[in-house]
Design an enzyme around this catalytic site. Structure first.
Site, short mmCIF file in Angstrom:
data_model
loop_
_atom_site.label_atom_id
_atom_site.label_comp_id
_atom_site.label_asym_id
_atom_site.label_seq_id
_atom_site.Cartn_x
_atom_site.Cartn_y
_atom_site.Cartn_z
CG ASN A 180 13.11 58.90 56.67
OD1 ASN A 180 13.21 57.67 56.57
ND2 ASN A 180 12.37 59.61 55.86
N GLY A 255 14.44 54.34 50.22
CA GLY A 255 15.67 55.12 50.19
C GLY A 255 15.68 56.07 49.01
CD GLU A 277 6.81 53.11 49.22
OE1 GLU A 277 6.75 54.32 48.91
OE2 GLU A 277 5.82 52.36 49.18
CB CYS A 311 10.12 60.12 51.42
SG CYS A 311 8.79 59.35 52.36
CD GLU A 491 6.74 50.31 52.29
OE1 GLU A 491 7.03 51.41 52.75
OE2 GLU A 491 7.44 49.29 52.47
#
Ligand SMILES: NC(=O)c1ccc[n+]([C@@H]2O[C@H](COP(=O)([O-])OP(=O)(O)OC[C@H]3O[C@@H](n4cnc5c(N)ncnc54)[C@H](O)[C@@H]3O)[C@@H](O)[C@H]2O)c1
Ligand SMILES: C[N+](C)(C)CCCC=O
Length: 517
Positions: A180, A255, A277, A311, A491
């Site tokens: 994405n 993912g 993540e 996400c 992150e």
């Protein structure tokens, strides 16, 4: 042709880099160059097995083919990173910083070219792709800024003895990305990793293999040692070779939850640290005292970026009953106005979903929602643009679902498409309990004019990334990551440094050794 005038000044450079991009409008781009990058050059994998077709979601055309890397190619990439690590890890933070700053500068300079590649391969609008590229170079700049100040502590001990800590890199880090935000995910991982002195082997999703190779070329152009950032292409098998490689020190994965579980299992066998993540089904809570226009805009931001394939999207939109009708009317009105279509056109705000199976999956969720009693307030149908070249693209109208309840599949599962579910609520206590009633914990949002209520509610949300009176903005200075099944590690922000470095403690004796024996 809309992009061509804008690209005109860059044409000579683009022609030399990617011959077909210079001619690209939607439906024209093809790429025949190798998609692996090792030791400072594009290469075909030495043991490339299966070949995968790469699509342009806007048209459904095949634009490239990738060869999945086997165990030998993965090993060569890891060895290449290992060799670069020896050099890179010995540089000072300031020296590393200069390379990252130069890479950020090149990305800024090539913003239009990279955004165009991202749009062609992912399907998102060029408008959004430009924002992604900006966030990407900002990430490099941010960690370039931190690289020079990474340091340990000095601790005094009795008798003039002392200890100190050194913040050291981990070694060869593996990054595995989702489709994405292909370029941005690679930057979010490589920027802190390289700033800390690590080398990286990155595997993008096989659906979006193209733009990350540009990032690899840019690092080399910026002066990084050859092999510092390598790209291997492939799917499950290639990812497994990477995760199981004995010389890999860390895995950072973006993912789905099921793949995250497998990554963690492989990492456990090698005692490798992981950052995960993963997915989400985040709540967006809109209290009746919100500024309605902001709340509506927030809900659109929370649901429809990148065709809803985000996400951290706030797809469970809880609306306090007093404003349910007014909010719903406005949100539907604005959703119906979203311009869907050719993602390379300047006024498009929603492009094509990633591929046909994913579009079918999203359609399946909407069908099931209707069967379970939800009401489609707008959108949800496939969209076929008038332009004949877009007829085989993967488009749908953004969808708002009303009459939803917490037990419906559309409210419980991550759809990863442009589908917003509206859920009425009455009290603060009730909505917090319902918002947290999910296996996920990636994000959450609150809209209210009551500052105490805003902070009270976000403090009660079990989610890693919370927004007050906005949604889905991404300043790179702020840590990003999940609670619960949405993963762990962070992150962005200073926090990411913790996940790409390790602490060595040195204890220094200034006196004589007093043995207990
Ligand atoms: N939290 C975040 O920051 C974030 C960001 C983007 C996407 N996502 C999540 O990603 C999902 C969508 O992305 P996706 O469909 O690409 O996810 P995915 O899990 O199918 O694939 C992600 C990556 O893992 C690789 N992979 C698959 N199986 C593997 C295995 N066994 N070993 C090693 N690698 C393997 C894939 O090739 C791909 O590169 C959604 O659930 C979404 O929420 C999360
Ligand atoms: C940039 N956003 C919109 C915050 C998305 C971050 C990555 C999640 O898919």
């Amino acid at each position: 042709m809309l992009l061509l005038p804008r690209l005109q000044p860059l044409l000579p450079r683009l022609c030399s880099l990617l011959p077909s991009l210079a001619m690209s409008t939607t439906g024209t781009f093809t790429l025949h160059q190798p998609l692996n990058y090792r030791a400072g050059a594009r290469v075909q994998p030495v043991d490339g097995g299966q070949s995968e077709e790469v699509y342009e979601p806007a048209t459904g055309r095949v634009i490239s083919k990738l060869l999945c890397s086997g165990e030998k190619e993965v090993d060569l990439a890891v060895q290449s990173a290992k060799a670069a690590f020896k050099v890179w890890s010995q540089l000072s933070g300031m020296e590393r910083s200069r390379v990252l700053l130069e890479a950020a500068r090149i990305i800024r300079e090539q913003r239009e070219e990279i955004a165009t590649l991202e749009t062609i391969n992912n399907g998102k609008s060029i408008f959004e792709a430009r924002v992604d590229i900006d966030i990407s170079w900002q990430s490099l700049e941010y960690y370039a800024g931190l690289a020079g100040s990474l340091a340990g502590e000095h601790i005094q001990l009795p008798g003039g003895s002392f200890g100190y800590t050194r913040r050291e890199p981990l070694g060869v880090c593996v990054g595995i990305g989702a489709w994405n935000y292909p370029f941005q995910i690679a930057c979010w991982k490589s920027a802190p990793a390289l700033a800390c002195g690590n080398a990286m082997v990155f595997k993008p999703s096989p659906f979006t293999p193209i733009s990350v190779v540009r990032l690899a070329e840019i690092f080399t152009e910026a002066g990084a040692p050859k092999g510092l950032f390598n790209v291997v292409q492939g799917g499950v098998a290639t990812g497994q070779f990477l995760c199981q490689h004995p010389d890999v020190a860390k895995i950072s994965f973006t993912g789905s939850v099921p793949t995250g579980v497998k990554i963690m299992e492989m990492a456990a066998k090698g005692i490798k640290p992981v950052t995960l993540e993963l997915g989400g089904k985040s709540p967006l809570i809109i209290f009746s005292d919100s500024v309605l226009e902001n709340a509506v805009n927030g809900a659109l931001m929370a649901n429809f970026l990148t065709q809803g394939e985000v996400c951290c999207n706030g797809t469970r939109v809880f609306v306090q009953r007093e404003i349910l009708d007014a909010f719903t009317k406005e949100v539907v009105k604005h959703t119906q106005k979203i311009k869907v279509g050719d993602p390379l056109l300047e006024d498009t705000r929603m492009g094509a979903l990633i591929n046909r199976p994913h579009l079918d999956r999203v359609q399946g969720f909407i069908k099931q929602a209707k069967e379970q009693g939800a009401k489609v307030l707008c959108g949800g149908d496939l969209y076929v643009p008038d332009d004949p070249k877009l007829k085989n693209g993967y488009y749908m109208q953004p969808c708002v679902l009303g009459n939803c309840t917490d037990d419906m599949t559309c409210v419980k599962e991550e759809i990863f498409g442009p589908v917003m579910s509206i859920l009425p609520f009455d009290t603060e206590e009730e909505v917090v309990e319902r918002a947290n009633n999910t296996k996920f914990g990636l994000a959450g949002g609150v809209f209210t004019r009551d500052i105490q209520k805003a902070h009270r509610v976000v403090a009660a949300l079990k989610a890693g990334m919370c927004f007050i009176n906005n949604y889905n903005i991404s300043p790179v200075e702020l840590p990003f990551g999940g609670y619960k099944a949405s993963g762990f590690g962070r992150e962005n922000g200073r926090a990411a440094i913790e996940y790409y470095s390790q602490l060595k403690t040195v204890c220094v004796e200034m006196g004589d050794v007093e043995s207990v024996f």
